[in-house]
Design a protein around this motif. Structure first.
Motif, PDB file in Angstrom:
ATOM      1  N   ILE A 112      28.463  46.077 -33.480  1.00 54.44           N
ATOM      2  CA  ILE A 112      28.995  44.734 -33.289  1.00 54.44           C
ATOM      3  C   ILE A 112      28.163  43.688 -34.023  1.00 54.44           C
ATOM      4  O   ILE A 112      28.669  42.631 -34.416  1.00 54.44           O
ATOM      5  CB  ILE A 112      29.080  44.410 -31.776  1.00 54.44           C
ATOM      6  CG1 ILE A 112      29.956  43.169 -31.513  1.00 54.44           C
ATOM      7  CG2 ILE A 112      27.700  44.229 -31.176  1.00 54.44           C
ATOM      8  CD1 ILE A 112      31.416  43.404 -31.708  1.00 54.44           C
ATOM      9  N   ARG A 113      26.899  43.983 -34.266  1.00 53.65           N
ATOM     10  CA  ARG A 113      26.019  43.015 -34.927  1.00 53.65           C
ATOM     11  C   ARG A 113      26.379  42.800 -36.385  1.00 53.65           C
ATOM     12  O   ARG A 113      25.945  41.815 -36.996  1.00 53.65           O
ATOM     13  CB  ARG A 113      24.563  43.473 -34.804  1.00 53.65           C
ATOM     14  CG  ARG A 113      24.027  43.432 -33.369  1.00 53.65           C
ATOM     15  CD  ARG A 113      22.692  44.127 -33.245  1.00 53.65           C
ATOM     16  NE  ARG A 113      22.802  45.566 -33.488  1.00 53.65           N
ATOM     17  CZ  ARG A 113      21.783  46.409 -33.365  1.00 53.65           C
ATOM     18  NH1 ARG A 113      20.586  45.951 -33.012  1.00 53.65           N
ATOM     19  NH2 ARG A 113      21.959  47.696 -33.592  1.00 53.65           N
ATOM     20  N   ALA A 114      27.164  43.694 -36.960  1.00 55.70           N
ATOM     21  CA  ALA A 114      27.556  43.565 -38.363  1.00 55.70           C
ATOM     22  C   ALA A 114      28.799  42.706 -38.548  1.00 55.70           C
ATOM     23  O   ALA A 114      29.154  42.374 -39.684  1.00 55.70           O
ATOM     24  CB  ALA A 114      27.793  44.948 -38.964  1.00 55.70           C
ATOM     25  N   HIS A 115      29.447  42.332 -37.467  1.00 57.38           N
ATOM     26  CA  HIS A 115      30.688  41.570 -37.567  1.00 57.38           C
ATOM     27  C   HIS A 115      30.399  40.080 -37.657  1.00 57.38           C
ATOM     28  O   HIS A 115      29.573  39.546 -36.922  1.00 57.38           O
ATOM     29  CB  HIS A 115      31.588  41.873 -36.374  1.00 57.38           C
ATOM     30  CG  HIS A 115      32.163  43.254 -36.395  1.00 57.38           C
ATOM     31  ND1 HIS A 115      33.469  43.515 -36.747  1.00 57.38           N
ATOM     32  CD2 HIS A 115      31.605  44.465 -36.146  1.00 57.38           C
ATOM     33  CE1 HIS A 115      33.690  44.820 -36.695  1.00 57.38           C
ATOM     34  NE2 HIS A 115      32.565  45.421 -36.334  1.00 57.38           N
ATOM     35  N   LYS A 116      31.106  39.391 -38.554  1.00 59.82           N
ATOM     36  CA  LYS A 116      30.866  37.967 -38.771  1.00 59.82           C
ATOM     37  C   LYS A 116      31.674  37.090 -37.823  1.00 59.82           C
ATOM     38  O   LYS A 116      31.326  35.928 -37.594  1.00 59.82           O
ATOM     39  CB  LYS A 116      31.192  37.614 -40.226  1.00 59.82           C
ATOM     40  CG  LYS A 116      30.296  38.334 -41.223  1.00 59.82           C
ATOM     41  CD  LYS A 116      30.717  38.078 -42.652  1.00 59.82           C
ATOM     42  CE  LYS A 116      30.435  36.657 -43.078  1.00 59.82           C
ATOM     43  NZ  LYS A 116      30.706  36.459 -44.524  1.00 59.82           N
ATOM     44  N   GLY A 122      40.839  39.320 -41.213  1.00 56.26           N
ATOM     45  CA  GLY A 122      39.606  40.069 -41.408  1.00 56.26           C
ATOM     46  C   GLY A 122      38.787  40.279 -40.150  1.00 56.26           C
ATOM     47  O   GLY A 122      37.650  40.757 -40.220  1.00 56.26           O
ATOM     48  N   ILE A 123      39.350  39.952 -38.991  1.00 54.62           N
ATOM     49  CA  ILE A 123      38.635  40.100 -37.718  1.00 54.62           C
ATOM     50  C   ILE A 123      38.988  41.456 -37.117  1.00 54.62           C
ATOM     51  O   ILE A 123      40.154  41.722 -36.811  1.00 54.62           O
ATOM     52  CB  ILE A 123      39.014  38.974 -36.736  1.00 54.62           C
ATOM     53  CG1 ILE A 123      38.737  37.600 -37.357  1.00 54.62           C
ATOM     54  CG2 ILE A 123      38.249  39.135 -35.426  1.00 54.62           C
ATOM     55  CD1 ILE A 123      39.303  36.441 -36.559  1.00 54.62           C
ATOM     56  N   ILE A 150      24.280  34.120 -35.706  1.00 55.36           N
ATOM     57  CA  ILE A 150      25.249  33.800 -34.651  1.00 55.36           C
ATOM     58  C   ILE A 150      26.628  34.272 -35.069  1.00 55.36           C
ATOM     59  O   ILE A 150      27.101  33.965 -36.164  1.00 55.36           O
ATOM     60  CB  ILE A 150      25.282  32.282 -34.372  1.00 55.36           C
ATOM     61  CG1 ILE A 150      23.907  31.785 -33.897  1.00 55.36           C
ATOM     62  CG2 ILE A 150      26.350  31.948 -33.332  1.00 55.36           C
ATOM     63  CD1 ILE A 150      23.792  30.271 -33.810  1.00 55.36           C
ATOM     64  N   THR A 151      27.274  35.038 -34.209  1.00 54.71           N
ATOM     65  CA  THR A 151      28.643  35.495 -34.436  1.00 54.71           C
ATOM     66  C   THR A 151      29.575  34.725 -33.508  1.00 54.71           C
ATOM     67  O   THR A 151      29.534  34.915 -32.286  1.00 54.71           O
ATOM     68  CB  THR A 151      28.781  37.004 -34.151  1.00 54.71           C
ATOM     69  OG1 THR A 151      27.871  37.728 -34.977  1.00 54.71           O
ATOM     70  CG2 THR A 151      30.199  37.468 -34.430  1.00 54.71           C
ATOM     71  N   LEU A 189      32.754  26.671 -37.652  1.00 57.17           N
ATOM     72  CA  LEU A 189      32.184  28.011 -37.517  1.00 57.17           C
ATOM     73  C   LEU A 189      31.023  28.218 -38.482  1.00 57.17           C
ATOM     74  O   LEU A 189      30.015  28.844 -38.121  1.00 57.17           O
ATOM     75  CB  LEU A 189      33.269  29.063 -37.752  1.00 57.17           C
ATOM     76  CG  LEU A 189      34.434  29.052 -36.755  1.00 57.17           C
ATOM     77  CD1 LEU A 189      35.502  30.059 -37.178  1.00 57.17           C
ATOM     78  CD2 LEU A 189      33.959  29.348 -35.343  1.00 57.17           C
ATOM     79  N   TRP A 190      31.142  27.722 -39.695  1.00 56.99           N
ATOM     80  CA  TRP A 190      30.047  27.823 -40.657  1.00 56.99           C
ATOM     81  C   TRP A 190      28.789  27.150 -40.127  1.00 56.99           C
ATOM     82  O   TRP A 190      27.681  27.609 -40.396  1.00 56.99           O
ATOM     83  CB  TRP A 190      30.451  27.180 -41.984  1.00 56.99           C
ATOM     84  CG  TRP A 190      31.211  28.071 -42.906  1.00 56.99           C
ATOM     85  CD1 TRP A 190      31.459  29.420 -42.766  1.00 56.99           C
ATOM     86  CD2 TRP A 190      31.835  27.678 -44.136  1.00 56.99           C
ATOM     87  NE1 TRP A 190      32.195  29.878 -43.836  1.00 56.99           N
ATOM     88  CE2 TRP A 190      32.435  28.842 -44.690  1.00 56.99           C
ATOM     89  CE3 TRP A 190      31.950  26.471 -44.814  1.00 56.99           C
ATOM     90  CZ2 TRP A 190      33.127  28.815 -45.893  1.00 56.99           C
ATOM     91  CZ3 TRP A 190      32.644  26.442 -46.020  1.00 56.99           C
ATOM     92  CH2 TRP A 190      33.226  27.598 -46.553  1.00 56.99           C
ATOM     93  N   TRP A 191      28.959  26.057 -39.412  1.00 56.93           N
ATOM     94  CA  TRP A 191      27.794  25.352 -38.860  1.00 56.93           C
ATOM     95  C   TRP A 191      26.988  26.282 -37.950  1.00 56.93           C
ATOM     96  O   TRP A 191      25.757  26.278 -37.983  1.00 56.93           O
ATOM     97  CB  TRP A 191      28.252  24.100 -38.105  1.00 56.93           C
ATOM     98  CG  TRP A 191      27.105  23.278 -37.616  1.00 56.93           C
ATOM     99  CD1 TRP A 191      26.330  22.410 -38.345  1.00 56.93           C
ATOM    100  CD2 TRP A 191      26.585  23.252 -36.281  1.00 56.93           C
ATOM    101  NE1 TRP A 191      25.360  21.866 -37.548  1.00 56.93           N
ATOM    102  CE2 TRP A 191      25.506  22.353 -36.277  1.00 56.93           C
ATOM    103  CE3 TRP A 191      26.929  23.889 -35.099  1.00 56.93           C
ATOM    104  CZ2 TRP A 191      24.756  22.077 -35.132  1.00 56.93           C
ATOM    105  CZ3 TRP A 191      26.198  23.626 -33.949  1.00 56.93           C
ATOM    106  CH2 TRP A 191      25.126  22.732 -33.974  1.00 56.93           C
ATOM    107  N   LEU A 192      27.669  27.092 -37.173  1.00 58.43           N
ATOM    108  CA  LEU A 192      26.979  28.075 -36.337  1.00 58.43           C
ATOM    109  C   LEU A 192      26.413  29.219 -37.179  1.00 58.43           C
ATOM    110  O   LEU A 192      25.256  29.626 -37.010  1.00 58.43           O
ATOM    111  CB  LEU A 192      27.940  28.643 -35.286  1.00 58.43           C
ATOM    112  CG  LEU A 192      28.347  27.718 -34.145  1.00 58.43           C
ATOM    113  CD1 LEU A 192      29.497  28.338 -33.360  1.00 58.43           C
ATOM    114  CD2 LEU A 192      27.173  27.427 -33.220  1.00 58.43           C
ATOM    115  N   GLN A 193      27.229  29.745 -38.078  1.00 59.20           N
ATOM    116  CA  GLN A 193      26.810  30.901 -38.873  1.00 59.20           C
ATOM    117  C   GLN A 193      25.652  30.583 -39.809  1.00 59.20           C
ATOM    118  O   GLN A 193      24.903  31.475 -40.190  1.00 59.20           O
ATOM    119  CB  GLN A 193      28.005  31.428 -39.679  1.00 59.20           C
ATOM    120  CG  GLN A 193      29.110  32.035 -38.824  1.00 59.20           C
ATOM    121  CD  GLN A 193      30.340  32.402 -39.642  1.00 59.20           C
ATOM    122  OE1 GLN A 193      30.727  31.670 -40.563  1.00 59.20           O
ATOM    123  NE2 GLN A 193      30.959  33.528 -39.324  1.00 59.20           N
TER     124      GLN A 193
END
Length: 314
Positions: free
Chosen positions: A7-11, A47-48, A271-272, A261-265
């Motif tokens: 799960i850590r590889a998912h954006k 892509g999710i 952060i996912t 979302l980019w602001w978090l990423q």
């Protein structure tokens, strides 16, 4: 094509709390199943491939309608990652809701989730909320049993501080790999806890300082629930921060949802976002957060933060 199971590889993750009809015990309808199928198909097209559940969502109906879609879609289970949570008991009659991380309860809730989801294994199980009465040894035994039986591949927590996770991990042999927290441009206590240290405003921030750093140092991926803040910054244009988000989206050739979302990423903690909307057009609006790297400069990121907080940094 099989999904990446870590799960850590998912954006980006699709949150399924909005599926299954009302927050009640009434049966779900064929329309609810169709609604779920549309949301899942739209997420996949964006892509999710990771989906987040909890045993309490819509009194179990979110998992159940998702299971209906899995049952009718050959090969879909192998293409996705399933994450669910347990540990909250909803109110029942005169009994209020409470938290329950007793070992037997964890085992029973996971078995019930697997039945509703019509799958043999959860890719990830999160402990939904801290239970002050929880026995960490009992939790450890339950998680070890689930892992040994092949019912759960990976484990994590939700809404826990760094010290709480450290205390639990000291008893649990399987690694905890996720901590899911509310994080967004609207909910910024996780971010401000660090910069408000050694200022008079520190006492008004209840977030446990050092949690982000502890998670990063111990390989725990942060997941952000409600990252779009229920559309607060993307569905209106009547505030300064909304206008800033819209302007950045135009300049970057993307959507307001992606900017938020980019602001978090963009934050180095890793952060996912867990996007919970079920509206197809809003799910599709998030796809650049999967297919593009966060395109925000240092100054643009700070501009969003300072504008959202409505006051200069200390």
């Amino acid at each position: 094509m099989a999904a990446e199971t870590d799960i850590r590889a998912h954006k980006l993750i699709h949150g399924c709390m909005g599926l299954g009809g009302g927050w009640d015990t009434k049966p779900y309808t064929p329309e609810d199943v169709q609604h779920a199928e549309t949301a899942i198909e739209t997420a996949l097209a964006a892509g999710i491939t990771a989906f987040d559940h909890a045993d309490i969502y819509r009194y179990g109906k979110s998992e159940a309608v998702f299971g209906e879609v899995l049952a009718r879609s050959s090969g879909l289970r192998e293409r996705i990652v399933l994450q669910s949570k347990c540990g909250i008991r909803l109110p029942d009659g005169d009994r209020p809701g409470y938290y329950d991380l007793r070992g037997a309860g964890i085992l029973r809730r996971v078995e019930e989730s697997l039945v509703r989801l019509r799958t043999d294994v959860l890719d990830v199980l999160l402990l939904h909320r801290p239970d002050p009465l929880a026995d960490p040894v009992e939790i450890a035994e339950a998680l070890a049993a689930l892992h040994a039986q092949g019912l759960v591949r990976r484990f994590g927590v939700s809404n826990m501080s760094g010290p709480q996770i450290a205390s639990l991990q000291a008893h649990v042999d399987v690694p905890l790999v996720v901590n899911q927290l509310e994080m967004s441009l609207a909910q910024r206590d996780w971010l401000e806890a660090g910069v408000l240290f050694n200022t008079p405003d520190a006492t008004r921030n209840g977030f446990a300082t050092g949690t982000l750093e502890w998670c990063a140092a111990n390989g725990i991926r942060l997941q952000a629930w409600s990252p779009l803040a229920r559309g607060r910054f993307t569905t209106r244009t009547d505030t300064r921060v909304n206008r800033l988000v819209a302007g950045l989206a135009r300049r970057k050739g993307t959507t307001p949802e992606t900017i938020v979302l980019w602001w978090l990423q963009r934050h180095p903690a890793g952060i996912t976002p867990v996007v919970g909307t079920t509206r197809p057009e809003r799910i599709s609006a998030c796809e650049d957060a999967v297919f593009r790297e966060p395109d925000l400069t240092h100054e643009e990121w700070y501009d969003l933060w300072i504008t959202a907080r409505g006051a200069p940094l200390p």
